[in-house]
Design a protein around this motif. Structure first.
Motif, PDB file in Angstrom:
ATOM      1  N   THR A  17     -12.895  -0.160   0.926  1.00 19.09           N
ATOM      2  CA  THR A  17     -12.730  -1.354   1.300  1.00 19.09           C
ATOM      3  C   THR A  17     -14.004  -2.004   1.045  1.00 19.09           C
ATOM      4  O   THR A  17     -14.000  -3.374   0.659  1.00 19.09           O
ATOM      5  CB  THR A  17     -11.872  -1.889   2.956  1.00 19.09           C
ATOM      6  OG1 THR A  17     -10.765  -1.056   2.823  1.00 19.09           O
ATOM      7  CG2 THR A  17     -11.888  -3.060   3.033  1.00 19.09           C
ATOM      8  N   VAL A  18     -14.873  -1.710   1.886  1.00 18.82           N
ATOM      9  CA  VAL A  18     -16.300  -2.189   1.757  1.00 18.82           C
ATOM     10  C   VAL A  18     -16.809  -2.262   0.192  1.00 18.82           C
ATOM     11  O   VAL A  18     -17.320  -3.287  -0.173  1.00 18.82           O
ATOM     12  CB  VAL A  18     -17.138  -1.625   2.649  1.00 18.82           C
ATOM     13  CG1 VAL A  18     -18.765  -2.075   2.425  1.00 18.82           C
ATOM     14  CG2 VAL A  18     -16.957  -1.619   4.118  1.00 18.82           C
ATOM     15  N   LEU A  19     -16.614  -1.072  -0.508  1.00 27.31           N
ATOM     16  CA  LEU A  19     -17.109  -1.039  -1.820  1.00 27.31           C
ATOM     17  C   LEU A  19     -16.317  -2.132  -2.694  1.00 27.31           C
ATOM     18  O   LEU A  19     -16.840  -2.888  -3.597  1.00 27.31           O
ATOM     19  CB  LEU A  19     -16.983   0.265  -2.379  1.00 27.31           C
ATOM     20  CG  LEU A  19     -17.908   1.251  -1.804  1.00 27.31           C
ATOM     21  CD1 LEU A  19     -17.549   2.683  -2.529  1.00 27.31           C
ATOM     22  CD2 LEU A  19     -19.325   0.932  -2.060  1.00 27.31           C
ATOM     23  N   GLY A  20     -14.912  -2.131  -2.522  1.00 24.36           N
ATOM     24  CA  GLY A  20     -14.201  -3.133  -3.196  1.00 24.36           C
ATOM     25  C   GLY A  20     -14.659  -4.446  -2.910  1.00 24.36           C
ATOM     26  O   GLY A  20     -14.604  -5.388  -3.781  1.00 24.36           O
ATOM     27  N   ALA A  21     -14.887  -4.852  -1.745  1.00 25.93           N
ATOM     28  CA  ALA A  21     -15.154  -6.232  -1.365  1.00 25.93           C
ATOM     29  C   ALA A  21     -16.545  -6.690  -2.016  1.00 25.93           C
ATOM     30  O   ALA A  21     -16.790  -7.879  -2.683  1.00 25.93           O
ATOM     31  CB  ALA A  21     -15.450  -6.501   0.242  1.00 25.93           C
ATOM     32  N   GLY A  68     -11.861 -15.485  -3.478  1.00 29.19           N
ATOM     33  CA  GLY A  68     -10.454 -14.864  -4.030  1.00 29.19           C
ATOM     34  C   GLY A  68     -10.822 -13.308  -4.221  1.00 29.19           C
ATOM     35  O   GLY A  68     -10.134 -12.176  -3.965  1.00 29.19           O
ATOM     36  N   MET A  69     -11.807 -13.173  -5.297  1.00 26.31           N
ATOM     37  CA  MET A  69     -12.229 -11.870  -5.834  1.00 26.31           C
ATOM     38  C   MET A  69     -12.668 -10.755  -4.499  1.00 26.31           C
ATOM     39  O   MET A  69     -12.146  -9.755  -4.787  1.00 26.31           O
ATOM     40  CB  MET A  69     -13.169 -11.879  -6.707  1.00 26.31           C
ATOM     41  CG  MET A  69     -12.560 -12.460  -7.947  1.00 26.31           C
ATOM     42  SD  MET A  69     -13.768 -12.351  -9.556  1.00 26.31           S
ATOM     43  CE  MET A  69     -12.487 -12.754 -10.815  1.00 26.31           C
ATOM     44  N   PRO A  70     -13.430 -11.230  -3.574  1.00 27.10           N
ATOM     45  CA  PRO A  70     -13.741 -10.010  -2.771  1.00 27.10           C
ATOM     46  C   PRO A  70     -12.550  -9.791  -1.753  1.00 27.10           C
ATOM     47  O   PRO A  70     -12.569  -8.532  -1.533  1.00 27.10           O
ATOM     48  CB  PRO A  70     -14.835 -10.855  -1.740  1.00 27.10           C
ATOM     49  CG  PRO A  70     -15.409 -11.857  -2.515  1.00 27.10           C
ATOM     50  CD  PRO A  70     -14.229 -12.441  -3.483  1.00 27.10           C
ATOM     51  N   PHE A  71     -11.690 -10.585  -1.517  1.00 26.42           N
ATOM     52  CA  PHE A  71     -10.449 -10.416  -0.762  1.00 26.42           C
ATOM     53  C   PHE A  71      -9.559  -9.315  -1.644  1.00 26.42           C
ATOM     54  O   PHE A  71      -9.156  -8.327  -0.917  1.00 26.42           O
ATOM     55  CB  PHE A  71      -9.724 -11.731  -0.425  1.00 26.42           C
ATOM     56  CG  PHE A  71      -8.525 -11.437   0.171  1.00 26.42           C
ATOM     57  CD1 PHE A  71      -8.473 -11.007   1.694  1.00 26.42           C
ATOM     58  CD2 PHE A  71      -7.117 -11.494  -0.393  1.00 26.42           C
ATOM     59  CE1 PHE A  71      -7.419 -10.844   2.498  1.00 26.42           C
ATOM     60  CE2 PHE A  71      -6.123 -11.295   0.464  1.00 26.42           C
ATOM     61  CZ  PHE A  71      -6.046 -11.042   1.695  1.00 26.42           C
ATOM     62  N   ILE A  72      -9.274  -9.740  -2.875  1.00 28.41           N
ATOM     63  CA  ILE A  72      -8.539  -8.945  -3.601  1.00 28.41           C
ATOM     64  C   ILE A  72      -9.181  -7.397  -3.769  1.00 28.41           C
ATOM     65  O   ILE A  72      -8.567  -6.446  -3.722  1.00 28.41           O
ATOM     66  CB  ILE A  72      -8.223  -9.635  -5.295  1.00 28.41           C
ATOM     67  CG1 ILE A  72      -7.425 -10.802  -4.874  1.00 28.41           C
ATOM     68  CG2 ILE A  72      -7.706  -8.616  -6.301  1.00 28.41           C
ATOM     69  CD1 ILE A  72      -7.223 -11.547  -6.054  1.00 28.41           C
ATOM     70  N   GLY A  73     -10.479  -7.569  -4.054  1.00 24.90           N
ATOM     71  CA  GLY A  73     -11.183  -6.197  -4.087  1.00 24.90           C
ATOM     72  C   GLY A  73     -11.081  -5.334  -2.845  1.00 24.90           C
ATOM     73  O   GLY A  73     -10.976  -3.969  -2.946  1.00 24.90           O
ATOM     74  N   ALA A  74     -11.222  -6.104  -1.682  1.00 22.60           N
ATOM     75  CA  ALA A  74     -11.083  -5.316  -0.723  1.00 22.60           C
ATOM     76  C   ALA A  74      -9.638  -4.865  -0.302  1.00 22.60           C
ATOM     77  O   ALA A  74      -9.516  -3.721   0.064  1.00 22.60           O
ATOM     78  CB  ALA A  74     -11.352  -6.122   0.599  1.00 22.60           C
ATOM     79  N   ALA A  76      -7.314  -3.969  -2.533  1.00 23.17           N
ATOM     80  CA  ALA A  76      -7.125  -3.072  -3.597  1.00 23.17           C
ATOM     81  C   ALA A  76      -8.030  -1.638  -3.222  1.00 23.17           C
ATOM     82  O   ALA A  76      -7.464  -0.838  -3.270  1.00 23.17           O
ATOM     83  CB  ALA A  76      -7.480  -3.616  -4.984  1.00 23.17           C
ATOM     84  N   GLY A  77      -9.191  -1.906  -2.814  1.00 23.44           N
ATOM     85  CA  GLY A  77      -9.975  -0.926  -2.298  1.00 23.44           C
ATOM     86  C   GLY A  77      -9.200  -0.161  -1.111  1.00 23.44           C
ATOM     87  O   GLY A  77      -9.355   1.170  -1.312  1.00 23.44           O
ATOM     88  N   PHE A  78      -8.810  -0.812  -0.277  1.00 18.81           N
ATOM     89  CA  PHE A  78      -8.038  -0.169   1.016  1.00 18.81           C
ATOM     90  C   PHE A  78      -6.904   0.787   0.571  1.00 18.81           C
ATOM     91  O   PHE A  78      -6.783   1.839   0.803  1.00 18.81           O
ATOM     92  CB  PHE A  78      -7.495  -1.304   1.945  1.00 18.81           C
ATOM     93  CG  PHE A  78      -7.050  -0.722   3.085  1.00 18.81           C
ATOM     94  CD1 PHE A  78      -7.840   0.085   4.178  1.00 18.81           C
ATOM     95  CD2 PHE A  78      -5.791  -0.680   3.388  1.00 18.81           C
ATOM     96  CE1 PHE A  78      -7.291   0.630   5.265  1.00 18.81           C
ATOM     97  CE2 PHE A  78      -4.993  -0.069   4.326  1.00 18.81           C
ATOM     98  CZ  PHE A  78      -5.814   0.547   5.296  1.00 18.81           C
ATOM     99  N   LEU A  79      -6.013   0.044  -0.290  1.00 20.75           N
ATOM    100  CA  LEU A  79      -4.906   0.740  -0.813  1.00 20.75           C
ATOM    101  C   LEU A  79      -5.255   1.820  -1.864  1.00 20.75           C
ATOM    102  O   LEU A  79      -4.771   2.995  -1.510  1.00 20.75           O
ATOM    103  CB  LEU A  79      -3.841  -0.197  -1.850  1.00 20.75           C
ATOM    104  CG  LEU A  79      -3.325  -1.383  -0.622  1.00 20.75           C
ATOM    105  CD1 LEU A  79      -2.590  -2.220  -1.799  1.00 20.75           C
ATOM    106  CD2 LEU A  79      -2.581  -0.733   0.268  1.00 20.75           C
ATOM    107  N   PHE A  80      -6.226   1.885  -2.788  1.00 20.32           N
ATOM    108  CA  PHE A  80      -6.387   2.931  -3.514  1.00 20.32           C
ATOM    109  C   PHE A  80      -7.345   3.951  -2.711  1.00 20.32           C
ATOM    110  O   PHE A  80      -7.275   5.300  -2.799  1.00 20.32           O
ATOM    111  CB  PHE A  80      -7.598   2.556  -4.666  1.00 20.32           C
ATOM    112  CG  PHE A  80      -6.790   1.909  -5.958  1.00 20.32           C
ATOM    113  CD1 PHE A  80      -5.503   2.424  -6.416  1.00 20.32           C
ATOM    114  CD2 PHE A  80      -6.884   0.545  -6.281  1.00 20.32           C
ATOM    115  CE1 PHE A  80      -4.825   1.887  -7.465  1.00 20.32           C
ATOM    116  CE2 PHE A  80      -6.468   0.014  -7.292  1.00 20.32           C
ATOM    117  CZ  PHE A  80      -5.237   0.750  -7.845  1.00 20.32           C
ATOM    118  N   GLY A  81      -8.175   3.634  -1.477  1.00 16.04           N
ATOM    119  CA  GLY A  81      -8.693   4.547  -0.761  1.00 16.04           C
ATOM    120  C   GLY A  81      -7.723   5.464  -0.048  1.00 16.04           C
ATOM    121  O   GLY A  81      -8.307   6.435   0.124  1.00 16.04           O
ATOM    122  N   ILE A  82      -6.669   5.009   0.463  1.00 15.35           N
ATOM    123  CA  ILE A  82      -5.604   5.602   0.933  1.00 15.35           C
ATOM    124  C   ILE A  82      -4.937   6.831  -0.005  1.00 15.35           C
ATOM    125  O   ILE A  82      -4.941   8.008   0.194  1.00 15.35           O
ATOM    126  CB  ILE A  82      -4.406   4.833   1.684  1.00 15.35           C
ATOM    127  CG1 ILE A  82      -4.875   4.064   2.856  1.00 15.35           C
ATOM    128  CG2 ILE A  82      -3.139   5.608   1.694  1.00 15.35           C
ATOM    129  CD1 ILE A  82      -3.980   3.025   3.297  1.00 15.35           C
TER     130      ILE A  82
END
Length: 103
Positions: A17-21, A68-74, A76-82
């Motif tokens: 999540t942090v990396l995606g944000a 918007g982009m940091p939120f979407i990245g966070a 997506a990062g959370f979901l892909f991380g799981i």
């Protein structure tokens, strides 16, 4: 040599999540300032366009990408991380884990 045999799913998801944000923030800055530069060049008259000329509501929306982009990245990062952690835990059982060398 140690082997990682299991990854904590939510701890890895938080890391992703942090990396995606952060990646979303970088992309948002590039997108926002790129749009600002293009709109400024159209305003000055160095570029021509068939759309609305110059600085417009599009510039405001481009700066919305900074949120918007940091939120979407966070998200997506959370979901892909799981998904990545669950898949790693499944495959690590079959193949013995990821070997790490500490020196």
């Amino acid at each position: 040599m140690k082997k990682i045999k299991k990854i904590g799913v939510f701890s890895f998801a938080k890391f992703q999540t942090v990396l995606g944000a952060l990646m979303g923030m970088v992309c948002g800055v590039i997108y926002a300032f790129g749009g600002l530069i293009i709109d400024a060049l159209v305003t000055v008259g160095w570029l021509t366009t068939t759309e609305t000329p110059g600085l417009s509501f599009g510039t405001v929306l481009a700066f919305g990408a900074l949120i918007g982009m940091p939120f979407i990245g966070a998200v997506a990062g959370f979901l892909f991380g799981i998904v990545e952690a669950v898949l790693y835990n499944i495959f690590a059982k079959w193949y013995g884990g990821l070997p790490l060398h500490f020196e």
